[in-house]
Structures are given as C-alpha cells and as structure tokens.
Design a protein around this motif. Structure first.
Motif, mmCIF file in Angstrom:
data_model
loop_
_atom_site.group_PDB
_atom_site.id
_atom_site.type_symbol
_atom_site.label_atom_id
_atom_site.label_comp_id
_atom_site.label_asym_id
_atom_site.label_seq_id
_atom_site.Cartn_x
_atom_site.Cartn_y
_atom_site.Cartn_z
ATOM 1 N N MET A 63 88.576 27.264 21.218
ATOM 2 C CA MET A 63 88.278 28.662 21.487
ATOM 3 C C MET A 63 87.503 29.251 20.312
ATOM 4 S SD MET A 63 90.051 28.770 24.344
ATOM 5 C CE MET A 63 90.339 30.479 24.791
ATOM 6 N N ALA A 64 86.723 30.281 20.605
ATOM 7 C CA ALA A 64 85.950 30.947 19.553
ATOM 8 C C ALA A 64 86.892 31.686 18.609
ATOM 9 C CB ALA A 64 84.965 31.932 20.171
ATOM 10 N N ILE A 65 86.556 31.673 17.340
ATOM 11 C CA ILE A 65 87.334 32.394 16.339
ATOM 12 C C ILE A 65 86.378 32.884 15.260
ATOM 13 C CG2 ILE A 65 87.860 30.295 15.023
ATOM 14 C CD1 ILE A 65 90.583 31.503 14.372
ATOM 15 N N THR A 66 86.643 34.068 14.726
ATOM 16 C CA THR A 66 85.710 34.684 13.780
ATOM 17 C C THR A 66 86.115 34.482 12.329
ATOM 18 O OG1 THR A 66 86.906 36.792 13.890
ATOM 19 C CG2 THR A 66 85.114 36.461 15.466
ATOM 20 N N VAL A 67 87.265 33.871 12.085
ATOM 21 C CA VAL A 67 87.741 33.711 10.715
ATOM 22 C C VAL A 67 87.216 32.395 10.147
ATOM 23 C CG1 VAL A 67 89.762 33.558 9.231
ATOM 24 C CG2 VAL A 67 89.803 35.039 11.254
ATOM 25 N N PRO A 68 86.493 32.419 9.033
ATOM 26 C CA PRO A 68 85.940 31.190 8.456
ATOM 27 C C PRO A 68 87.039 30.217 8.037
ATOM 28 C CG PRO A 68 84.929 33.144 7.472
ATOM 29 C CD PRO A 68 86.096 33.616 8.264
ATOM 30 N N GLY A 69 86.748 28.930 8.154
ATOM 31 C CA GLY A 69 87.647 27.899 7.668
ATOM 32 C C GLY A 69 88.811 27.589 8.579
ATOM 33 N N ARG A 70 88.835 28.167 9.781
ATOM 34 C CA ARG A 70 89.921 27.898 10.713
ATOM 35 C C ARG A 70 89.365 27.624 12.100
ATOM 36 N NH1 ARG A 70 93.205 33.215 8.685
ATOM 37 N NH2 ARG A 70 92.710 32.877 6.511
ATOM 38 N N ARG A 71 90.107 26.827 12.847
ATOM 39 C CA ARG A 71 89.719 26.531 14.225
ATOM 40 C C ARG A 71 90.923 26.806 15.119
ATOM 41 N NH1 ARG A 71 86.766 20.748 13.852
ATOM 42 N NH2 ARG A 71 86.269 21.204 16.034
ATOM 43 N N TYR A 72 90.614 27.195 16.344
ATOM 44 C CA TYR A 72 91.671 27.593 17.274
ATOM 45 C C TYR A 72 91.556 26.733 18.522
ATOM 46 C CZ TYR A 72 94.481 30.567 20.338
ATOM 47 O OH TYR A 72 95.422 31.048 21.212
ATOM 48 N N LEU A 73 92.629 26.001 18.820
ATOM 49 C CA LEU A 73 92.619 25.050 19.921
ATOM 50 C C LEU A 73 93.743 25.373 20.894
ATOM 51 C CD1 LEU A 73 92.365 21.818 17.734
ATOM 52 C CD2 LEU A 73 90.454 23.135 18.681
ATOM 53 N N MET A 74 93.455 25.280 22.204
ATOM 54 C CA MET A 74 94.485 25.330 23.234
ATOM 55 C C MET A 74 94.679 23.903 23.738
ATOM 56 S SD MET A 74 95.618 28.398 23.512
ATOM 57 C CE MET A 74 96.590 28.119 24.993
ATOM 58 N N ILE A 75 95.923 23.443 23.719
ATOM 59 C CA ILE A 75 96.225 22.040 23.981
ATOM 60 C C ILE A 75 97.293 21.949 25.066
ATOM 61 C CG2 ILE A 75 97.129 19.898 22.949
ATOM 62 C CD1 ILE A 75 96.033 20.917 20.252
ATOM 63 N N ARG A 76 97.137 20.971 25.939
ATOM 64 C CA ARG A 76 98.159 20.681 26.947
ATOM 65 C C ARG A 76 98.750 19.305 26.669
ATOM 66 N NH1 ARG A 76 98.093 24.303 31.179
ATOM 67 N NH2 ARG A 76 96.265 25.662 31.250
ATOM 68 N N PHE A 77 100.077 19.254 26.733
ATOM 69 C CA PHE A 77 100.813 18.052 26.345
ATOM 70 C C PHE A 77 101.745 17.652 27.488
ATOM 71 C CE2 PHE A 77 104.145 15.670 24.198
ATOM 72 C CZ PHE A 77 103.459 14.937 23.249
ATOM 73 N N GLU A 78 101.727 16.388 27.848
ATOM 74 C CA GLU A 78 102.557 15.926 28.956
ATOM 75 C C GLU A 78 104.013 15.764 28.524
ATOM 76 O OE1 GLU A 78 101.554 12.854 32.340
ATOM 77 O OE2 GLU A 78 102.418 11.773 30.634
#
Length: 472
Positions: A63-78
């Motif tokens: 997902m898009a994020i505006t804060v430098p140095g960080r990444r935002y992920l949506m994850i699905r786990f079985e």
C-alpha cells in the motif's frame, strides 16, 4: 525474482564494456580498481520477495505510504479453522505489516477485532522501539472469517494458535526480539497468547486489558459505586432514571437517529436497546470521559437535552456507538467470546430496576449471534489469572484510574520481572505517556533492558498524531 545491485556492480559492468571497446577510463592506470573490488555484490533481496516464500502467506499487497523509510503491506495468511485438526478446513487471516528493517525488533499487536487497510498507525511500543509492526486481525472479524462460520472455533486457544503460527513462520525473516501488545480486548488476546505460547515473544505490553470471572462480574459494580465523587455518581444515576421514565419520548428519537444513519434496532428491539443503552451509560461515561460531571443534565432538563447528552456518551451517535444493528453484528464474535470464555462486566440495576423492561438483564448472552450454544465457564480466566501472577515473565500492564475495566486488571508479580501501572485520572485511553514521570521512566528503562535497543521516551500527546503514518 527481482534482485537489486549495488553501485559497485554497475561500475563493474561499465568498466567491462569499456575495456571490450578499447576505450580508456581517463584515469591513471594505478587508480583502476582490482577485479575483486569490481565483483558484483547483490544487495539483500526485497522484503516482499522474501515474504512471498514464507510458508502460509498466500497474498501480499503493498500500500502507498508517505513516511520515508517505511513500507506498508497487507498480507493474508492461511490458517486452520481448528488448530487441533490442522489438516482440516482452512481460512485466510489478514494482517498488516509496517516494515522498517529486518535488523530491528518486531512488535505484534493483537487487535481483538477487525483491521482497516485504509489507516495505518504505530502503537506506542513501536514508536518507542522504532521497530517493525504487525497488526493482526482477529479470527471471525473483518475479512478473516471461515466459511461456514463455526462459532465453536472462536476460542482463546484458537486465536493464540493463529498468532503462534504467524510468529513461527516470520521469525526466520525477523530474528531480533519480538514484543506483543494489545489494547482492551486486544490486550486480553495478547495475554492469552502468552499463556498458551509463553516463548513466542520476549515481552508483552498490554493496555487496559480486563480479566473477568463472570458474565456479570460484580467487581465492576463495586468500581462504579466508588469512582469519581458522590455528587457526580448521583447525577449520573438520576440521568439514567429520567431517560427510562421518558421512554416513550426517548425511543422515537433513537429510532429517528438510527434511520438517518441507515441503521436500526431490529436485532435487540427498541425497548431492550434502550434498556442496554441506559444501563451501560455510566460505564461508557467513565470509560471514555468525553463529557464531564458538570455536563450531566439535571432531572428537569428537556427530553432533547437528555438525548443529546446520551449521544455525547456514545460518541455522537447512539446506534453506532452503542447498540444499533450494525454495531451488534460487528461485535457478535466478541460477544460470543464474552458469553463463553471472556466474561463481561456487571452493571448497576438497583436504581433503574423499576423502570427497566421486566426480567431485563444485561449479559452477553442476550446479544448476537443467536441460535448458537453459549455456555460460560470461568475456568480459563482462573488459569490465566494464576499464570499471570505466578509465572508471567516480562509483562507490562497499563490501566487508567477512571476506567471501569481497571476493576478487572490482570495480576502480575515484580518477582517475575513483570509490572502493573495505573495512570492517574486516565480512562480507557491510558498509555505509557499518561503515567506519572517516575513510572514512565521505569517503563522506559525496563523496555530498554528487555529489548536491547535504544528506547525513545513516550511522545507527548500533541506529537503522537504527527508521528503516525498518513491516512490514505
């Protein structure tokens, strides 16, 4: 698979091409790097590609994020629907990840409810540790619902095992220390996870987490009879009585408000909905303290004034903040847990009983889901309480002095390197920042000792919002 390379690798390719063409670099021969120094050196593989190979992960969306140095992920786990039969039916559980670096600690928050992909936040421990964070959606909430939804599989053991499987799968990628956290029902979930799997994380910070021993736990009644001052408590009781005395005037206002918001009271019926709303009004008043004792309208106030104050208690909309259809069904899995394992708060009835619907009792069994068996047993709460005081290591608990849920605070022992703090005058939003300075300093020192990283002191209230990642 994509692999990124360092500038050294790019230089090597350029020099090789130039030599093949017979050109000169224009620099003295003695400055030409050795072949060893020019050898390609791949940078660590992208975190998303690494996560794709983790057993159990079936989907990753960045997902898009505006804060430098960080990444935002949506994850699905079985996950197995029943961890006692892991080869049986499966469902996918959703969690988000705020990623900084594999070389940092990981904070995993049990929400106890659904998560939203449209808002990211950093919890207080995440900000203090400058760590990665996982926000875990609870089974049977949001998009983490088995099909069919067998409510007998929403137990503390099953949710703890969900968290255990995720931590086990991700630990090889994140080898630094893990810390679990949670707020309210999420704090209960974090504590029950530590009970079932004490070695999954190194430490736990749980906020305003209650431990109940009945579906109408009398400790909360005792709390409501002594919180604040006697004048305020009397005004609140008179307010409740007056609402019920004017039932025929208040109920139409509730129905109109709900209809305007596309909601209603079909689930409980308007009479029972009013009974519940008024019964829990004093609990909500102290739990969030969005209004003051001076704001409580007198018994001779107009019906509209009474209604508007009731709206304030329930966050501006009684149906949405209280017991309308949407809210009831959203909370149905949690209400099932309350009716079977978690227990629930007790409420005051002596002053309102003559005005309530005959036979009314505010317990979780009266709420959805309906047509499922609900048999409460306090055994798990007793076991977790005994473990919490006798064996729980490296746990920090934070409560608010005015929060009714503090009446059900977990017990811990400093002999086990575990600590409980109460923030003066704080409500259900109590956090480390709201503690007195000596307690706050002790928490900072303890977290630094446990997690072996530099700890940022809790941010001021005004700075907390600015420190959060942006909304989408």
């Amino acid at each position: 698979m994509r692999t990124r390379y360092s500038y050294g690798c790019v230089s090597s390719l350029m020099v090789s091409a130039c030599l093949a063409a017979g050109c000169s670099s224009g620099a003295p021969e003695t400055s030409t790097p050795s072949q060893d120094a020019l050898q390609a050196a791949p940078v660590e593989e992208d975190i998303v590609e690494q996560l794709r190979r983790v057993p159990g992960i079936v989907e990753i969306q960045e997902m898009a994020i505006t804060v430098p140095g960080r990444r935002y992920l949506m994850i699905r786990f079985e996950q197995p629907v029943d961890h006692r039969h892991p080869d049986g039916p499966k469902f996918t559980e959703r969690f988000s990840m705020l990623y900084r670096s594999r070389d940092l600690p990981m904070v995993i928050e049990s929400t106890g409810y659904a998560i939203s992909p449209t808002y990211i936040r950093q919890d207080e421990p995440t900000r203090m540790l400058a760590s990665n964070e996982i926000l875990l959606e609870h089974r049977f909430f949001g998009e983490s619902v088995p099909n069919p939804a067998d409510y007998s599989k929403i137990t503390s053991f099953q949710s703890a095992s969900d968290e255990h499987r995720i931590i086990t799968a991700l630990r090889p990628l994140f080898p630094k220390k893990w810390l679990s956290t949670g707020l309210s029902k999420g704090g209960m979930t974090a504590m029950s996870h530590r009970y079932f799997y004490p070695d999954d994380v190194y430490a736990t910070v749980a906020y305003v987490a209650p431990l109940n021993f009945d579906t109408s736990d009398p400790r909360y009644v005792a709390f409501l009879e002594q919180v604040g001052d006697a004048t305020c408590r009397k005004k609140l009781k008179d307010f409740q009585v007056e609402l019920l005395r004017r039932r025929t005037e208040i109920e139409p206002l509730m129905l109109a408000e709900a209809a305007a918001a596309g909601d209603g009271y079909e689930t409980l019926g308007i009479h029972r909905a009013l009974d519940v709303t008024v019964t829990e009004a004093t609990f909500f008043f102290w739990q969030y303290k969005d209004a003051t004792c001076e704001d409580v309208p007198p018994a001779n106030a107009t019906t509209q004034q009474l209604f508007e104050f009731l709206q304030r208690i329930y966050f501006g909309n009684i149906a949405d903040g209280g017991f309308g259809d949407r809210t009831n069904w959203y909370h149905a899995p949690g209400l099932y847990q309350a009716a079977t394992e978690h227990g629930y708060a007790g409420f005051q009835y002596a002053h309102t009983r003559p005005y309530l619907t005959p036979g009314f009792i505010d317990e979780p069994a009266i709420f959805p889901p309906f047509d499922v068996e609900k048999h409460y047993s306090p055994l798990l709460s007793v076991k977790i309480g005994a473990w919490s005081y006798g064996r729980a290591e490296r746990v920090i608990l934070v409560y608010g002095e005015n929060d009714p849920w503090s009446a059900g605070a977990f017990p811990v022992s400093r002999a086990n390197d575990s600590y409980r703090y109460t923030a003066p005058q704080a409500d259900h939003n109590a956090d480390i920042h709201s503690l007195v300075e000596s307690d706050k300093a002790e928490v900072v020192a303890t977290l630094g000792r446990w997690m072996e990283v530099p700890i940022r002191a809790p941010l001021t209230r005004s700075a907390k919002a600015a420190d959060l990642p942006a909304r989408f």
